[in-house]
Design a protein around this motif. Structure first.
Motif, PDB file in Angstrom:
ATOM      1  N   ALA A 108      18.778  95.028  51.388  1.00  0.00           N
ATOM      2  CA  ALA A 108      20.218  95.204  51.572  1.00  0.00           C
ATOM      3  C   ALA A 108      20.961  94.966  50.259  1.00  0.00           C
ATOM      4  O   ALA A 108      21.907  95.682  49.943  1.00  0.00           O
ATOM      5  CB  ALA A 108      20.724  94.268  52.670  1.00  0.00           C
ATOM      6  N   VAL A 109      20.523  93.984  49.478  1.00  0.00           N
ATOM      7  CA  VAL A 109      21.209  93.691  48.211  1.00  0.00           C
ATOM      8  C   VAL A 109      21.121  94.868  47.241  1.00  0.00           C
ATOM      9  O   VAL A 109      21.987  95.037  46.394  1.00  0.00           O
ATOM     10  CB  VAL A 109      20.682  92.397  47.550  1.00  0.00           C
ATOM     11  N   GLN A 110      20.095  95.713  47.370  1.00  0.00           N
ATOM     12  CA  GLN A 110      19.976  96.895  46.520  1.00  0.00           C
ATOM     13  C   GLN A 110      20.998  97.960  46.894  1.00  0.00           C
ATOM     14  O   GLN A 110      21.282  98.843  46.091  1.00  0.00           O
ATOM     15  CB  GLN A 110      18.565  97.490  46.618  1.00  0.00           C
ATOM     16  N   ALA A 111      21.542  97.886  48.088  1.00  0.00           N
ATOM     17  CA  ALA A 111      22.512  98.863  48.559  1.00  0.00           C
ATOM     18  C   ALA A 111      23.949  98.368  48.397  1.00  0.00           C
ATOM     19  O   ALA A 111      24.882  99.048  48.834  1.00  0.00           O
ATOM     20  CB  ALA A 111      22.238  99.203  50.022  1.00  0.00           C
ATOM     21  N   ASP A 112      24.134  97.228  47.774  1.00  0.00           N
ATOM     22  CA  ASP A 112      25.480  96.709  47.546  1.00  0.00           C
ATOM     23  C   ASP A 112      26.290  97.755  46.775  1.00  0.00           C
ATOM     24  O   ASP A 112      25.844  98.269  45.752  1.00  0.00           O
ATOM     25  CB  ASP A 112      25.415  95.400  46.772  1.00  0.00           C
ATOM     26  N   GLY A 113      27.447  98.122  47.302  1.00  0.00           N
ATOM     27  CA  GLY A 113      28.304  99.113  46.665  1.00  0.00           C
ATOM     28  C   GLY A 113      27.968 100.557  47.008  1.00  0.00           C
ATOM     29  O   GLY A 113      28.664 101.470  46.575  1.00  0.00           O
ATOM     30  N   ALA A 114      26.922 100.783  47.790  1.00  0.00           N
ATOM     31  CA  ALA A 114      26.482 102.140  48.115  1.00  0.00           C
ATOM     32  C   ALA A 114      27.278 102.715  49.285  1.00  0.00           C
ATOM     33  O   ALA A 114      27.945 102.001  50.026  1.00  0.00           O
ATOM     34  CB  ALA A 114      24.996 102.146  48.455  1.00  0.00           C
ATOM     35  N   ASP A 115      27.150 104.018  49.441  1.00  0.00           N
ATOM     36  CA  ASP A 115      27.723 104.745  50.574  1.00  0.00           C
ATOM     37  C   ASP A 115      26.564 105.097  51.498  1.00  0.00           C
ATOM     38  O   ASP A 115      25.699 105.895  51.134  1.00  0.00           O
ATOM     39  CB  ASP A 115      28.436 106.004  50.080  1.00  0.00           C
ATOM     40  N   ILE A 116      26.531 104.493  52.669  1.00  0.00           N
ATOM     41  CA  ILE A 116      25.428 104.639  53.618  1.00  0.00           C
ATOM     42  C   ILE A 116      25.890 105.488  54.800  1.00  0.00           C
ATOM     43  O   ILE A 116      26.971 105.271  55.342  1.00  0.00           O
ATOM     44  CB  ILE A 116      24.983 103.264  54.177  1.00  0.00           C
ATOM     45  N   THR A 117      25.037 106.424  55.205  1.00  0.00           N
ATOM     46  CA  THR A 117      25.290 107.183  56.429  1.00  0.00           C
ATOM     47  C   THR A 117      24.072 107.045  57.329  1.00  0.00           C
ATOM     48  O   THR A 117      22.956 107.337  56.922  1.00  0.00           O
ATOM     49  CB  THR A 117      25.541 108.681  56.134  1.00  0.00           C
ATOM     50  N   THR A 118      24.320 106.582  58.545  1.00  0.00           N
ATOM     51  CA  THR A 118      23.274 106.491  59.551  1.00  0.00           C
ATOM     52  C   THR A 118      23.474 107.644  60.532  1.00  0.00           C
ATOM     53  O   THR A 118      24.445 108.396  60.428  1.00  0.00           O
ATOM     54  CB  THR A 118      23.346 105.153  60.314  1.00  0.00           C
ATOM     55  N   VAL A 119      22.606 107.762  61.494  1.00  0.00           N
ATOM     56  CA  VAL A 119      22.744 108.836  62.496  1.00  0.00           C
ATOM     57  C   VAL A 119      24.096 108.738  63.198  1.00  0.00           C
ATOM     58  O   VAL A 119      24.685 109.757  63.559  1.00  0.00           O
ATOM     59  CB  VAL A 119      21.565 108.833  63.493  1.00  0.00           C
ATOM     60  N   GLU A 120      24.621 107.535  63.351  1.00  0.00           N
ATOM     61  CA  GLU A 120      25.922 107.363  64.012  1.00  0.00           C
ATOM     62  C   GLU A 120      27.061 107.970  63.198  1.00  0.00           C
ATOM     63  O   GLU A 120      28.108 108.299  63.755  1.00  0.00           O
ATOM     64  CB  GLU A 120      26.234 105.871  64.236  1.00  0.00           C
ATOM     65  N   GLY A 121      26.868 108.125  61.900  1.00  0.00           N
ATOM     66  CA  GLY A 121      27.930 108.624  61.042  1.00  0.00           C
ATOM     67  C   GLY A 121      27.829 110.088  60.668  1.00  0.00           C
ATOM     68  O   GLY A 121      28.668 110.593  59.915  1.00  0.00           O
ATOM     69  N   LEU A 122      26.824 110.790  61.167  1.00  0.00           N
ATOM     70  CA  LEU A 122      26.671 112.202  60.814  1.00  0.00           C
ATOM     71  C   LEU A 122      27.724 113.095  61.459  1.00  0.00           C
ATOM     72  O   LEU A 122      28.217 114.032  60.835  1.00  0.00           O
ATOM     73  CB  LEU A 122      25.284 112.717  61.207  1.00  0.00           C
ATOM     74  N   ALA A 123      28.040 112.845  62.699  1.00  0.00           N
ATOM     75  CA  ALA A 123      28.991 113.697  63.429  1.00  0.00           C
ATOM     76  C   ALA A 123      30.401 113.457  62.893  1.00  0.00           C
ATOM     77  O   ALA A 123      30.749 112.340  62.515  1.00  0.00           O
ATOM     78  CB  ALA A 123      28.932 113.397  64.921  1.00  0.00           C
ATOM     79  N   PRO A 124      31.227 114.497  62.883  1.00  0.00           N
ATOM     80  CA  PRO A 124      32.578 114.349  62.341  1.00  0.00           C
ATOM     81  C   PRO A 124      33.496 113.464  63.190  1.00  0.00           C
ATOM     82  O   PRO A 124      34.448 112.905  62.675  1.00  0.00           O
ATOM     83  CB  PRO A 124      33.099 115.792  62.300  1.00  0.00           C
ATOM     84  N   ASP A 125      33.204 113.339  64.474  1.00  0.00           N
ATOM     85  CA  ASP A 125      34.016 112.493  65.347  1.00  0.00           C
ATOM     86  C   ASP A 125      33.207 112.160  66.604  1.00  0.00           C
ATOM     87  O   ASP A 125      32.084 112.616  66.761  1.00  0.00           O
ATOM     88  CB  ASP A 125      35.346 113.172  65.709  1.00  0.00           C
ATOM     89  N   ASP A 126      33.805 111.398  67.486  1.00  0.00           N
ATOM     90  CA  ASP A 126      33.106 110.971  68.702  1.00  0.00           C
ATOM     91  C   ASP A 126      32.943 112.089  69.729  1.00  0.00           C
ATOM     92  O   ASP A 126      32.203 111.943  70.692  1.00  0.00           O
ATOM     93  CB  ASP A 126      33.837 109.801  69.357  1.00  0.00           C
ATOM     94  N   GLU A 127      33.631 113.192  69.539  1.00  0.00           N
ATOM     95  CA  GLU A 127      33.597 114.292  70.497  1.00  0.00           C
ATOM     96  C   GLU A 127      32.651 115.425  70.079  1.00  0.00           C
ATOM     97  O   GLU A 127      32.317 116.281  70.881  1.00  0.00           O
ATOM     98  CB  GLU A 127      35.002 114.874  70.680  1.00  0.00           C
TER      99      GLU A 127
END
Length: 162
Positions: A67-86
């Motif tokens: 996790a410390v290696q990702a400090d300051g990074a922009d992370i996208t998980t599967v939850e963040g791929l879709a443009p919105d909840d719909e």
């Protein structure tokens, strides 16, 4: 107990702050502190691909990154791929439409990996698709649905760009 290190990163478009011991993996940080439970831990050796996330746009195995290696990074998980909840991401729609999932455990890692693959190669051949998904393992599907889903998503994503 080891010293905690303060962290800040963008996770799915939201600033997340937390702290972690130096040895805490990004996968554990995302699941436990960012509450991104779509990040699945399978092998914890970087072999299965279930923990794949995007770090600054690149697909990585979050079980192999601290996790410390990702400090300051922009992370996208599967939850963040879709443009919105719909709305589903085209890869998510394709996996649903083409039966590219069964038990679903490997699906988040596949979806993230395929999304990154199609960004880099928007018009892949079936051989390129098979090579592109080779880093993710599924014990249920036989991969035909995953290849078909990747093909459908490629077509859909090309249509969005026009």
């Amino acid at each position: 107990m080891a010293d905690q290190i303060s962290l800040s990163m963008m996770v799915n478009g939201r600033n997340r702050r937390g702290s972690a011991e130096p040895r805490l993996t990004l996968a554990d940080f995302l699941r436990e502190q960012a509450l991104c439970t779509g990040v699945h831990l399978g092998c914890e050796h970087g072999v299965c691909g279930s923990c794949t996330v995007l770090v600054d746009g690149e697909a990585v195995r979050s079980c192999l990154l601290f996790a410390v290696q990702a400090d300051g990074a922009d992370i996208t998980t599967v939850e963040g791929l879709a443009p919105d909840d719909e709305t589903l991401h085209p890869v998510q729609e394709a996996f649903r439409d083409c039966h590219g999932l069964q038990c679903g455990f490997c699906t988040p890692g596949f979806v993230v990996s395929v999304a990154a693959f199609l960004e880099a190669n928007p018009d892949p051949s079936d051989d390129e698709i098979r090579h592109g998904i080779a880093g993710n393992l599924c014990r249920c599907t036989g991969y035909q649905g995953i290849v078909a889903a990747t093909r459908q998503a490629a077509t859909a994503m090309k249509g969005e760009g026009q």
